[in-house]
Design a protein around this motif. Sequence first.
Motif, short mmCIF file in Angstrom:
data_model
loop_
_atom_site.label_atom_id
_atom_site.label_comp_id
_atom_site.label_asym_id
_atom_site.label_seq_id
_atom_site.Cartn_x
_atom_site.Cartn_y
_atom_site.Cartn_z
N MET A 266 0.83 -1.21 0.00
CA MET A 266 0.00 0.00 0.00
C MET A 266 0.87 1.26 0.00
N VAL A 267 1.83 1.29 0.91
CA VAL A 267 2.66 2.49 1.06
C VAL A 267 3.41 2.78 -0.24
N TYR A 268 3.97 1.73 -0.82
CA TYR A 268 4.83 1.95 -1.98
C TYR A 268 4.03 2.29 -3.25
N THR A 269 2.90 1.60 -3.47
CA THR A 269 2.14 1.89 -4.70
C THR A 269 1.54 3.30 -4.62
N ALA A 270 1.10 3.69 -3.43
CA ALA A 270 0.51 5.03 -3.30
C ALA A 270 1.58 6.11 -3.51
N TYR A 271 2.74 5.89 -2.91
CA TYR A 271 3.82 6.88 -3.00
C TYR A 271 4.32 7.01 -4.44
N THR A 272 4.50 5.90 -5.10
CA THR A 272 5.02 5.95 -6.47
C THR A 272 3.98 6.49 -7.44
N PHE A 273 2.71 6.15 -7.22
CA PHE A 273 1.66 6.68 -8.09
C PHE A 273 1.68 8.20 -8.05
N ARG A 274 1.68 8.72 -6.83
CA ARG A 274 1.62 10.18 -6.69
C ARG A 274 2.82 10.85 -7.36
N ASN A 275 3.99 10.30 -7.13
CA ASN A 275 5.20 11.00 -7.56
C ASN A 275 5.57 10.77 -9.02
N VAL A 276 5.41 9.56 -9.50
CA VAL A 276 5.79 9.30 -10.90
C VAL A 276 4.87 10.07 -11.83
N PHE A 277 3.56 9.97 -11.58
CA PHE A 277 2.60 10.61 -12.49
C PHE A 277 2.32 12.06 -12.12
N GLN A 278 2.81 12.46 -10.94
CA GLN A 278 2.52 13.81 -10.44
C GLN A 278 1.02 14.07 -10.48
N TYR A 279 0.30 13.10 -9.96
CA TYR A 279 -1.15 13.20 -9.92
C TYR A 279 -1.57 14.32 -8.97
N SER A 280 -2.48 15.14 -9.41
CA SER A 280 -2.90 16.23 -8.55
C SER A 280 -4.37 16.08 -8.17
N CYS A 281 -4.61 16.09 -6.89
CA CYS A 281 -5.94 15.80 -6.37
C CYS A 281 -6.79 17.05 -6.27
#
Length: 648
Positions: A266-281
């Motif tokens: 959970m921690v790693y997929t969430a962290y990498t999703f946010r940072n690699v794609f620079q997803y903005s909420c």
Amino acid sequence: MQRFQINSYKEYEKAYQASIDNPEAFWEEIAESFVWKKKWSKVLEWDFTKPEVTWFKDGKLNITENCLDRHLKDRGNETALIFEPNDPNEGAQYFTYKALHSKVCKFANVLKANNVKKGDRVCIYMPMVPELTVAVLACARIGAVHSVVFAGFSASALSARINDAACKVLLTADGGFRGTKITPLKDIADQALETCPTIQTTIVLKRVNNDVTLLKNQVWWHDQLKTVDDNCPAEIMDAEDMLFILYTSGSTGKPKGMVHTCGGYMVYTAYTFRNVFQYSCSKTNDFGRDYTRSSPKDVYWCTADIGWITGHSYIVYGPLANGATTLMFEGVPSYPDYGRFWDICEKHKVNQFYTAPTAIRALAKQDTNYADNYNLKHLKTLGTVGEPINLEAWNWYNDYVGKGKCPIVDTWWQTETGGIMISSLAGVTKDKPTFATLPLPGVQPVLLDTDGTIIEGNPAEGILAIQFPWPSIARTIYGDHQRYKNVYFSAYKNKYFPGDGALRDASGNYRITGRVDDVIIVSGHNLGTAPIEDAINEHPIVAESAIVGFPHDIKGNALYGFVTLKDIGSTSDQEALRLEINQLITEQIGPIAKLDKIQFTSGLPKTRSGKIMRRILRKIAASETDNLGDTSTLLNPECVQEIMDNVL
Ligand code: PRX
């Protein structure tokens, strides 16, 4: 305090350094952004010689509370999931966080009513419909272990996977839409179930309205839903409890059921999703204390199937843990025409688009440039995954889709790694065509020479290995820890060996050069040679076979089979035999493993100890016969000339 979101190159450097200097402190701070029922007693324990890796020891959580419940208060009415059906005229469906939460809880109660308990394995063999996402999360809600099997696999591949994990329940559908075709999933499942004694119940979703009959112990999904409500407290899971099993091909033997666990994944997929794609909420998000770039909520689309790891980590868990809007697509890029991807991007104003090089190559090959016919102005980030991307495809993606304005993240990772390992961070670290570029925080890659010595300095080329655990590393192969150790931790002492080669440029950017074992990546799908050869060898007149990959314009690699027959004169109709061989492969594995070329030969080149020399066959298949290397030590050097003379 570690920032969850990396906003600049400087911050990346800082985060990376912190993750090396003190990995436990680094990941502890990241992990604190999540909802835990009980805090861990130790961040990390590891020993690659056993191998054993424990992250967030004694921590208690439920991943669905992090993906759903905690978003309800602030963004319950925001869209969690967009479903784009195969047929564009059917119309998209939108599920808010509230709606998705309710559906997951309801279906979790259906599972419970069917006697599914924490730790039980549930096999999911379904098309790309919202109920698939719901089913995955419903398993996680009650602590059941999901094992999703890609809906393109055959009955025999499905039953092998069901039996390997001794699954208790099977979730499937009457069929699945794929372009103009319908896959008869229920029929295939029924065939598989003939040899699956552990399955107690099969729950069948109505999707295509195929005329199917329920057999004993089979129930309709919609009937089951009538008997439950949507109140389902989340099961409390240990950080190291199993979350799911996902099968991947090995170079030898049966598929490997990679085991991922709850906390670190959970921690790693969430962290990498946010940072690699620079997803903005949005301005306020759950990690929001350090979030600065506010813009309306992004729409993120990954075109993978949830049957693969990319779908698990970057359609379902990573995006939902971030409170994102994630889009899932049921169909194929060519239906109703090759403009479909861009039609969807325009229609849903997609901001981050993540696909595979094979799809890019297929689209780039069309006479019409469909991408030009649609408004793609919302795209901010483009991504690729699954195989090396060639320069031509990269340029086309950059020019025609990104219009030269979107960073392209080339993400290197694997089923086994759970999350992205090497990639640029969109717009934050630089991309470089055909390079995955830099390791993510927490990832410590090295290049090795063949005797396992670390190659220092840049530039360099060698075998890629990882010398420190990251939170989402697979913990074992289900039921076969020894194999896990042999495949990943025995080649090089104290290092994880992914099976890929790589080079590093003068600035330390990594480029993945391809597999160094007998796994072949065809259209982004990982295929082991051994199971395909086993399927071919089942043909009564086949004596032996060897499969190698050869370069292919669209698929990246295609499969070339060299086949010897028990009696060389036994068939005059080679074409018919080729069809029969491919039919066997389709039955045993699935159509993705069919051979493009099949050459019949009187012998296969072998070493004196009887091992097939695939290196030579690979070169012949790729028309690189200038430099075949030393063939004099072969047991049967004469067959090499025969094979070259008759190459297809
Ligand atoms: O060879 C690498 C290739 O795909 C393999 C992993 O396949 P799988 O477990 O099916 O997971 C695919 C999706 C994560 C790797 O060992 N691969 C994956 N991504 C890349 C890649 N090769 C080059 N560049 C990539 N970006």
